[in-house]
Design an enzyme around this catalytic site. Structure first.
Site, mmCIF file in Angstrom:
data_model
loop_
_atom_site.group_PDB
_atom_site.id
_atom_site.type_symbol
_atom_site.label_atom_id
_atom_site.label_comp_id
_atom_site.label_asym_id
_atom_site.label_seq_id
_atom_site.Cartn_x
_atom_site.Cartn_y
_atom_site.Cartn_z
ATOM 1 N N ARG A 83 -9.247 26.121 0.747
ATOM 2 C CA ARG A 83 -10.530 26.492 0.150
ATOM 3 C C ARG A 83 -10.373 27.589 -0.897
ATOM 4 N NH1 ARG A 83 -15.253 27.985 4.174
ATOM 5 N NH2 ARG A 83 -13.753 29.553 4.834
ATOM 6 N N TYR A 84 -9.448 28.514 -0.644
ATOM 7 C CA TYR A 84 -9.217 29.613 -1.584
ATOM 8 C C TYR A 84 -7.952 29.299 -2.384
ATOM 9 C CZ TYR A 84 -12.393 32.027 1.637
ATOM 10 O OH TYR A 84 -13.462 32.373 2.408
ATOM 11 N N ARG A 118 -4.172 30.423 -0.702
ATOM 12 C CA ARG A 118 -3.875 30.439 0.730
ATOM 13 C C ARG A 118 -4.485 29.219 1.428
ATOM 14 N NH1 ARG A 118 -7.374 33.993 -1.288
ATOM 15 N NH2 ARG A 118 -9.295 34.539 -0.216
ATOM 16 N N CYS A 122 -7.709 25.686 23.130
ATOM 17 C CA CYS A 122 -7.775 27.146 23.260
ATOM 18 C C CYS A 122 -7.628 27.497 24.735
ATOM 19 C CB CYS A 122 -9.126 27.669 22.771
ATOM 20 S SG CYS A 122 -9.436 27.276 21.046
ATOM 21 N N CYS A 151 -15.210 29.515 23.298
ATOM 22 C CA CYS A 151 -16.319 30.408 22.930
ATOM 23 C C CYS A 151 -17.529 29.538 22.585
ATOM 24 C CB CYS A 151 -15.942 31.241 21.719
ATOM 25 S SG CYS A 151 -14.290 31.963 21.828
ATOM 26 N N CYS A 193 -18.345 28.707 18.842
ATOM 27 C CA CYS A 193 -17.166 28.414 18.013
ATOM 28 C C CYS A 193 -17.521 27.612 16.758
ATOM 29 C CB CYS A 193 -16.135 27.644 18.831
ATOM 30 S SG CYS A 193 -14.701 27.197 17.829
ATOM 31 N N ARG A 235 -15.561 25.949 15.019
ATOM 32 C CA ARG A 235 -14.828 24.668 15.019
ATOM 33 C C ARG A 235 -15.087 23.864 16.284
ATOM 34 N NH1 ARG A 235 -10.004 27.650 13.082
ATOM 35 N NH2 ARG A 235 -10.825 28.118 11.027
ATOM 36 N N ASP A 282 -21.820 31.808 12.273
ATOM 37 C CA ASP A 282 -22.036 30.627 11.433
ATOM 38 C C ASP A 282 -23.159 29.761 12.003
ATOM 39 O OD1 ASP A 282 -20.005 31.280 9.635
ATOM 40 O OD2 ASP A 282 -18.470 30.380 10.921
ATOM 41 N N ASP A 328 -19.954 33.781 6.045
ATOM 42 C CA ASP A 328 -19.212 32.652 5.501
ATOM 43 C C ASP A 328 -20.278 31.716 4.943
ATOM 44 O OD1 ASP A 328 -16.868 31.234 4.968
ATOM 45 O OD2 ASP A 328 -16.059 31.671 6.957
ATOM 46 N N LYS A 381 -16.139 33.470 2.258
ATOM 47 C CA LYS A 381 -16.686 34.702 2.838
ATOM 48 C C LYS A 381 -17.338 35.559 1.763
ATOM 49 C CE LYS A 381 -13.022 34.942 6.250
ATOM 50 N NZ LYS A 381 -12.192 33.904 5.610
#
Ligand code: SF4
Length: 412
Positions: free
Chosen positions: A137-138, A141, A150, A154, A157, A159, A318, A355, A362
């Protein structure tokens, strides 16, 4: 196994919410698992094998389960799986249905309510994915998704569409393709391993992946994003740390949201990573009833510094489907930042970001400290609300005019 829900072993987390009590370090203790041997308890594979994953286990270990949680847990495996390590489970206060640890990992029925503006991929990762498991996206990176698993899940989350594979996303990253893309793009100088949690890979697998990335000459910098240090500090073994230190510069972003997550076990695990020369940053998500309070947030960031971790980002939650019950307002986020900046060590102050929905990246969100700015001067407000003027430089030379008296009326 005999039930022991009393946390009466002297290891219980503090119940007080004063800044000082929040900053005390406690062990998570053994709770229900008091008769497990030390070698099992401290073995990360034992912890994973004994995770709480079903509503029946939740009822057994948490007799105060409320109907909203019971119904949420019943639905969890169709949305985002339920999994909690015994270690992390011990941090839950059974007497408090709004316990900040409980709210993060125990599903609620409210997760099944989706607002029109909520999304399954709120930050547009899939639309910026040139090969499966890689997000570019950037410009310089990439995000390298290593696994969809995981140690615990959470409830907010970002994702959740793919982690735990409860929704049939069918996530199958192919490391060969991900690495080939990075090798073919010399502009990529920074690779962030995430997931799911990369530290769930075995040491050998992780070492192999890091070696292959390090062999790409234009990759300058490696990062690992992991919640393992807080969900499963037993995973941070001396062997893992010895392996990771071969790949410097390697940074790690850990994830904690409430000062009670920073136990003696976590402090020791973070210390092992820091001793291996790994710079540590923390990412928190602003969550309703968890950390939407300046006292709690200040205790968290100060305690992170005591664990040798720099608070890095505070994320506005998010717009993930079914997370409205956990989202605090942006106004609260700005107010909390206002009560950190200048009121505590600069190193302790994270950058608050949103975000941008849909994939804008961000965006920093700050309290208003620049009240006006023109060709001659900048008018500033400090953390105490006092107003100051800074003469602007023009063509490399400071403005020659003396500062003028600033009237309140000029500042609107
Ligand atoms: S550890 Fe990270 S990826 Fe895993 S459920 Fe939590 S927020 Fe999502």
């Amino acid at each position: 196994m005999q039930a022991d829900n009393s946390f009466s072993n002297g290891d219980e987390p503090p119940s007080g919410n004063s800044s000082q009590s929040l900053k005390e370090f406690h062990s998570a203790g053994r709770g229900y698992w008091h008769d497990v041997s030390d070698s099992d308890w401290n073995d990360w594979k034992w912890q994973l094998k004994h995770r709480i994953t079903t509503v029946e286990q939740l009822q057994k270990f948490l007799p105060t389960l409320i109907p909203e949680e019971f119904a949420g847990a019943k639905l969890a495996n169709t949305k985002l799986a339920l999994a909690i390590t015994p270690y992390f489970f011990n941090l839950i206060d059974p007497a408090d249905e709004n316990c900040p640890i409980r709210l993060q990992v125990i599903p609620k029925l409210a997760e099944s309510h989706t607002a029109p503006w909520e999304m399954s991929d709120p930050v547009g990762e899939d639309s910026h994915s040139p090969v499966p498991g890689l997000v570019h996206r950037y410009p310089d990176r990439v995000l390298f998704l290593v696994t969809d698993r995981c140690a615990a899940y959470c409830r907010y989350c970002t994702r959740s569409r793919l982690v735990s594979n409860a929704t049939g996303y069918d996530f199958h990253p192919e490391f060969d393709k991900q690495i080939a893309y990075i090798a073919a793009h010399p502009e990529i100088r920074d690779v962030l391993l995430s997931g799911g949690d990369p530290l769930l890979l075995s040491d050998d697998k992780l070492e192999n992946l890091l070696s292959r990335l390090r062999a790409i000459s234009h990759v300058e910098f490696l990062r690992i994003g992991s919640r393992i240090p807080t969900f499963l500090p037993q995973r941070i073994t001396p062997e893992l740390c010895a392996m990771l230190k071969k790949f410097h510069p390697l940074f790690m972003s850990v994830h904690s949201n409430h000062p009670r997550e920073l136990t003696t076990e976590v402090r020791d695990a973070l210390g092992r990573l820091a001793d291996a020369g790994i710079p540590l940053g923390n990412q928190s998500v602003l969550l309703k009833y968890v950390n939407d309070d300046a006292t709690v947030m200040k205790a968290l960031v100060q305690k992170l510094l005591m664990c040798r971790v720099k608070p890095y980002y505070l994320y506005q939650c998010d717009l993930i489907s079914g997370s409205a019950h956990l989202r605090a307002s942006v106004r609260q986020g700005i107010e909390i930042m206002q009560q950190l900046r200048g009121h505590t060590t600069g190193y302790a102050v994270p950058q608050y970001v949103i975000d941008a929905p849909g994939g804008g990246g961000k965006v920093p969100v700050n309290p208003e400290y620049v009240l006006s700015h023109n060709a001659d001067r900048v008018v500033l407000r400090n953390y105490e609300g006092k107003i100051f003027e800074y003469p602007e430089a023009t063509d490399g030379k400071p403005c020659g005019r003396p500062p003028e008296k600033i009237e309140e009326s000029q500042l609107v």
